[in-house]
Design a protein around this motif. Structure first.
Motif, PDB file in Angstrom:
ATOM      1  N   ALA A 113       0.835  -1.199   0.000  1.00 34.53           N
ATOM      2  CA  ALA A 113       0.000   0.000   0.000  1.00 34.53           C
ATOM      3  C   ALA A 113       0.870   1.250   0.000  1.00 34.53           C
ATOM      4  O   ALA A 113       1.922   1.287   0.645  1.00 34.53           O
ATOM      5  CB  ALA A 113      -0.924  -0.005   1.218  1.00 34.53           C
ATOM      6  N   LYS A 114       0.440   2.272  -0.729  1.00 34.93           N
ATOM      7  CA  LYS A 114       1.199   3.522  -0.786  1.00 34.93           C
ATOM      8  C   LYS A 114       1.286   4.160   0.597  1.00 34.93           C
ATOM      9  O   LYS A 114       0.330   4.121   1.373  1.00 34.93           O
ATOM     10  CB  LYS A 114       0.534   4.490  -1.757  1.00 34.93           C
ATOM     11  CG  LYS A 114       0.664   4.073  -3.215  1.00 34.93           C
ATOM     12  CD  LYS A 114       0.078   5.121  -4.144  1.00 34.93           C
ATOM     13  CE  LYS A 114       0.263   4.718  -5.600  1.00 34.93           C
ATOM     14  NZ  LYS A 114      -0.298   5.737  -6.530  1.00 34.93           N
ATOM     15  N   GLY A 115       2.442   4.732   0.865  1.00 30.08           N
ATOM     16  CA  GLY A 115       2.636   5.411   2.136  1.00 30.08           C
ATOM     17  C   GLY A 115       3.093   4.519   3.263  1.00 30.08           C
ATOM     18  O   GLY A 115       3.373   5.011   4.363  1.00 30.08           O
ATOM     19  N   THR A 116       3.196   3.212   3.024  1.00 33.62           N
ATOM     20  CA  THR A 116       3.613   2.307   4.096  1.00 33.62           C
ATOM     21  C   THR A 116       5.128   2.263   4.240  1.00 33.62           C
ATOM     22  O   THR A 116       5.634   1.834   5.284  1.00 33.62           O
ATOM     23  CB  THR A 116       3.104   0.883   3.828  1.00 33.62           C
ATOM     24  OG1 THR A 116       3.620   0.425   2.565  1.00 33.62           O
ATOM     25  CG2 THR A 116       1.571   0.858   3.791  1.00 33.62           C
ATOM     26  N   GLY A 117       5.856   2.654   3.200  1.00 32.58           N
ATOM     27  CA  GLY A 117       7.316   2.603   3.259  1.00 32.58           C
ATOM     28  C   GLY A 117       7.878   1.198   3.161  1.00 32.58           C
ATOM     29  O   GLY A 117       9.050   0.974   3.472  1.00 32.58           O
ATOM     30  N   ILE A 118       7.070   0.245   2.723  1.00 33.78           N
ATOM     31  CA  ILE A 118       7.513  -1.146   2.608  1.00 33.78           C
ATOM     32  C   ILE A 118       8.080  -1.379   1.207  1.00 33.78           C
ATOM     33  O   ILE A 118       7.434  -1.049   0.206  1.00 33.78           O
ATOM     34  CB  ILE A 118       6.349  -2.115   2.872  1.00 33.78           C
ATOM     35  CG1 ILE A 118       5.831  -1.943   4.305  1.00 33.78           C
ATOM     36  CG2 ILE A 118       6.771  -3.558   2.626  1.00 33.78           C
ATOM     37  CD1 ILE A 118       4.571  -2.733   4.594  1.00 33.78           C
TER      38      ILE A 118
END
Length: 314
Positions: A113-118
């Motif tokens: 997911a966007k914004g998770t930094g994964i």
């Protein structure tokens, strides 16, 4: 007896290469069957038990209400089956469960997911772990940073050549062709005539071909257009340096162990950082006054310190 798993991930080159950290970690203990698209399939094939072309054999039947309407379609037996697909209605999962009734079927989003930094490769490894595959996700990622997953022992020494790749699958990630033309000229000024310069263009960059042919005419820069996978690997493996956008070819160069500079203009470094032991990531846009010098300094550092490990953001 090794576990046999089926992974379905029909993505572009960079998306496909994000599987390599997991595949490398599982190679000794697992028989991996992989369904994907070319050109990524060509680079994954040597590292899996079986590579299957998603565009052939009726794999689109998975999205139909009744895959029995496609009698020529068959799926190899494996357990578990892990697919990285968008399946909001559950059609693919239902069909896979029907066709492989003895297998555990898992459907996961293609990307974190966007914004998770994964990181994309960590997302894949964590999904495989959730599916019951014996894998340690964090070790997959760290291993991909420490060693070249696609590169073996070099059979020939690297030559004094920099390969530039001025494209990617998204215009939003690309610097303007004028930027690349200026960078090539600045590179020659700082590195001198002792280093060969090559410009790599794929099918997505064909509209740029005439521009670069015109402006690089009568110079020592070489243009390589749409090479076959084996030829591309040869060029990247022999080069002492590679410079490109956030693209599939950049991921390939990094995983081959080629000293690489990845230019990030808009995409997430956390999610798409190239994986390899000799990578520098530089964020910036054409208007950044010091961008050219940051790239050149990074290039000088990589050429002078070939053995230095790690991925850094400058």
């Amino acid at each position: 007896m090794p576990q046999k798993i089926l992974i379905i991930r029909p993505g572009a080159l960079g998306d496909t290469l994000m599987l390599m950290p997991s595949i490398a970690a599982l190679r000794a203990s697992t028989e991996t069957l992989f369904v994907g698209r070319f050109p990524g399939l060509a680079y994954i094939k040597p590292h899996v038990r079986r590579a299957i072309d998603y565009e052939g054999q009726g794999w689109h039947a998975l999205f139909q209400e009744d895959p029995a309407d496609y009698p020529g379609f068959s799926i190899p037996e494996a357990d578990p089956v892990v697919a990285f697909l968008s399946d909001p209605e559950g059609t693919v999962k239902r069909n896979l469960g029907h066709l492989l009734s003895a297998s555990r079927v898992h459907i996961f989003p293609p990307f974190p997911a966007k914004g998770t930094g994964i990181h994309a490769s960590l997302h894949i490894a964590r999904c495989l772990e959730k599916a019951g595959v014996a894998i340690v996700p964090e070790l997959c990622l760290s291993g991909a940073i420490e060693r070249p997953l696609l590169g073996g022992k070099p059979t020939v020494p690297r030559r004094a050549e920099t390969v530039f790749h001025p494209g990617s699958g998204s215009q939003a990630k690309n610097h303007d062709p004028v930027f690349w033309l200026k960078l090539v000229k600045e590179w020659r000024h700082h590195f001198g005539q002792g280093q060969a310069l090559s410009l790599l263009l794929g099918p997505a960059e064909e509209p740029m071909l005439t521009y670069f042919e015109k402006h690089l005419f009568n110079t020592s820069a070489n243009i390589i257009f749409s090479p076959e996978p084996s030829e591309l690997i040869s060029h990247l493996s022999r080069a002492c340096l590679y410079v490109g956008h956030d693209s599939g070819v950049t991921h390939l160069a990094a995983m081959l162990g080629t000293p690489s500079i990845a230019l990030f203009k808009g995409s997430s470094v956390d999610q798409w950082r190239p994986l390899g032991p000799r990578v520098r990531v530089i964020r910036g846009r054409e208007g950044d006054a010091d961008l050219f010098m940051r790239v050149i300094r990074a290039g000088q550092g990589l050429v002078e310190s070939v053995g230095k490990r790690g991925t850094h953001v400058q």
